[in-house]
Motif scaffolding. Structure first.
Motif, mmCIF file in Angstrom:
data_model
loop_
_atom_site.group_PDB
_atom_site.id
_atom_site.type_symbol
_atom_site.label_atom_id
_atom_site.label_comp_id
_atom_site.label_asym_id
_atom_site.label_seq_id
_atom_site.Cartn_x
_atom_site.Cartn_y
_atom_site.Cartn_z
ATOM 1 N N THR A 1 85.427 26.530 -108.687
ATOM 2 C CA THR A 1 86.758 27.107 -108.534
ATOM 3 C C THR A 1 86.996 27.534 -107.093
ATOM 4 O O THR A 1 86.120 28.133 -106.453
ATOM 5 C CB THR A 1 86.920 28.330 -109.462
ATOM 6 N N VAL A 2 88.189 27.237 -106.600
ATOM 7 C CA VAL A 2 88.579 27.677 -105.273
ATOM 8 C C VAL A 2 89.985 28.263 -105.348
ATOM 9 O O VAL A 2 90.861 27.724 -106.029
ATOM 10 C CB VAL A 2 88.520 26.513 -104.257
ATOM 11 N N GLU A 3 90.161 29.394 -104.686
ATOM 12 C CA GLU A 3 91.490 30.006 -104.639
ATOM 13 C C GLU A 3 92.354 29.253 -103.646
ATOM 14 O O GLU A 3 91.898 28.859 -102.561
ATOM 15 C CB GLU A 3 91.371 31.473 -104.244
ATOM 16 N N PHE B 1 93.224 19.667 -98.606
ATOM 17 C CA PHE B 1 92.189 18.919 -99.322
ATOM 18 C C PHE B 1 92.149 17.452 -98.873
ATOM 19 O O PHE B 1 91.560 16.616 -99.545
ATOM 20 C CB PHE B 1 92.437 18.988 -100.833
ATOM 21 N N GLU B 2 92.740 17.167 -97.729
ATOM 22 C CA GLU B 2 92.836 15.777 -97.264
ATOM 23 C C GLU B 2 91.470 15.151 -97.009
ATOM 24 O O GLU B 2 91.338 13.920 -96.998
ATOM 25 C CB GLU B 2 93.670 15.708 -95.985
ATOM 26 N N GLN B 3 90.435 15.994 -96.803
ATOM 27 C CA GLN B 3 89.112 15.454 -96.494
ATOM 28 C C GLN B 3 88.389 14.895 -97.712
ATOM 29 O O GLN B 3 87.338 14.250 -97.575
ATOM 30 C CB GLN B 3 88.237 16.533 -95.848
ATOM 31 N N LEU C 1 84.112 22.662 -99.705
ATOM 32 C CA LEU C 1 85.329 23.377 -99.349
ATOM 33 C C LEU C 1 85.037 24.866 -99.184
ATOM 34 O O LEU C 1 84.237 25.434 -99.936
ATOM 35 C CB LEU C 1 86.388 23.180 -100.440
ATOM 36 N N PRO C 2 85.671 25.533 -98.233
ATOM 37 C CA PRO C 2 85.430 26.967 -98.042
ATOM 38 C C PRO C 2 85.843 27.777 -99.267
ATOM 39 O O PRO C 2 86.902 27.543 -99.857
ATOM 40 C CB PRO C 2 86.334 27.316 -96.847
#
Length: 210
Positions: free
Chosen positions: A115-117, A155-157, A174-175
Motif C-alpha cells: 500500500t502507498v498513500e 508512477f510512470e517508472q 516506490l517511496p
C-alpha cells in the motif's frame, strides 16, 4: 517470448487469472453499493503467490479515493453483494476487502499486500483508468495493472510486465510503500474459499439490514 507465453499459461491454471465470466452490474447496483473509505487516498497492490514455488499467480489493485474499488483483471472473485463492471469490483467495505484477500489466501497461495498513500488526484486518475480498462483477457492481470499504473502521475517508472512478482518488486521501490503478507491454511480449492466468503458477506449484509 516463449517464456512469457509459458508464464501466462501457468498463471491461468493456478490462481484464477482466467478472463472475466462474472455477471455485469448496472449503474443502480453500483451506486447502491458504493463505498468511500474515510482514510487517506491509497493504492494497494495485491500479488497472489504460490507458497511452494514462490511464483506470482494473480495481480489486482485496490484504489481508495472518491470511492473504493478493486481492479481485479481477469479475476475470479465474485460475491452476491459486490457489483462488478468490466473487472472493477465496487463497494469495497472493510468486510469485502477481508473477504477478497481471504478468498485468495489458502494452503497453496498467500497474498502480498503493498500500500502507498497517494493524492486524491492520483487516486481519481487511477479510478477512472480502471473503469475504462474494459474486461481483461486471461493471464493479462499483471500486464493490465502495470499499464494502468504507468498512466498515473508519479508512477510512470512502472515498466510493462506479464509477471506478478516483477510488478510487485517494481511497486516495492516506490517511496512510502508498506508491505504485509496475508496467509490462511484452508483448502487449496479457490472455489471453496469464494463460496465461504460469499456466504459470510451475505450474512453480514442481512444483519446490517435488519
Amino acid at each position: 517470448m516463449v517464456r512469457i507465453l509459458l508464464a501466462c499459461l501457468l498463471a491461468v491454471t493456478v490462481a484464477g487469472c482466467t478472463g472475466s465470466q462474472r455477471p455485469q452490474a448496472d449503474q443502480s447496483e453500483i451506486s447502491a453499493r458504493s463505498y468511500r473509505d474515510p482514510g487517506p487516498s491509497t493504492l494497494t497492490l495485491y500479488t497472489m503467490i504460490n507458497t511452494r514455488t514462490g511464483s506470482g499467480a494473480h495481480t489486482s489493485l485496490m484504489i481508495s479515493g472518491s470511492e473504493r474499488v478493486i481492479f481485479d483483471p481477469a479475476g475470479s472473485f465474485r460475491a452476491d453483494i459486490v457489483p462488478v463492471k468490466n473487472d472493477v469490483l465496487y463497494g469495497i467495505t472493510p468486510a469485502v476487502e477481508r473477504a477478497y484477500r481471504s478468498s485468495h489466501a489458502r494452503e497453496t497461495h498467500y497474498a502480498r499486500i503493498q500500500t502507498v498513500e497517494v493524492s486524491p488526484q492520483q487516486a481519481e486518475v487511477a479510478l477512472q483508468l480502471a473503469k475504462q480498462m474494459g474486461p481483461v483477457a486471461g493471464a493479462f492481470c499483471a500486464n493490465s495493472t502495470a499499464q494502468l499504473l504507468q498512466q498515473v502521475p508519479g508512477f510512470e517508472q512502472i515498466g510493462t510486465t506479464f509477471y506478478p512478482i516483477n510488478l510487485s518488486d517494481q511497486f516495492a521501490q516506490l517511496p512510502g510503500v508498506e508491505t504485509a503478507e496475508y496467509r490462511e491454511f484452508d483448502d487449496a480449492d479457490l472455489q471453496q474459499g469464494l463460496a465461504f466468503n460469499n456466504a459470510r458477506l451475505n450474512e453480514l449484509d442481512a444483519t446490517s439490514s435488519q
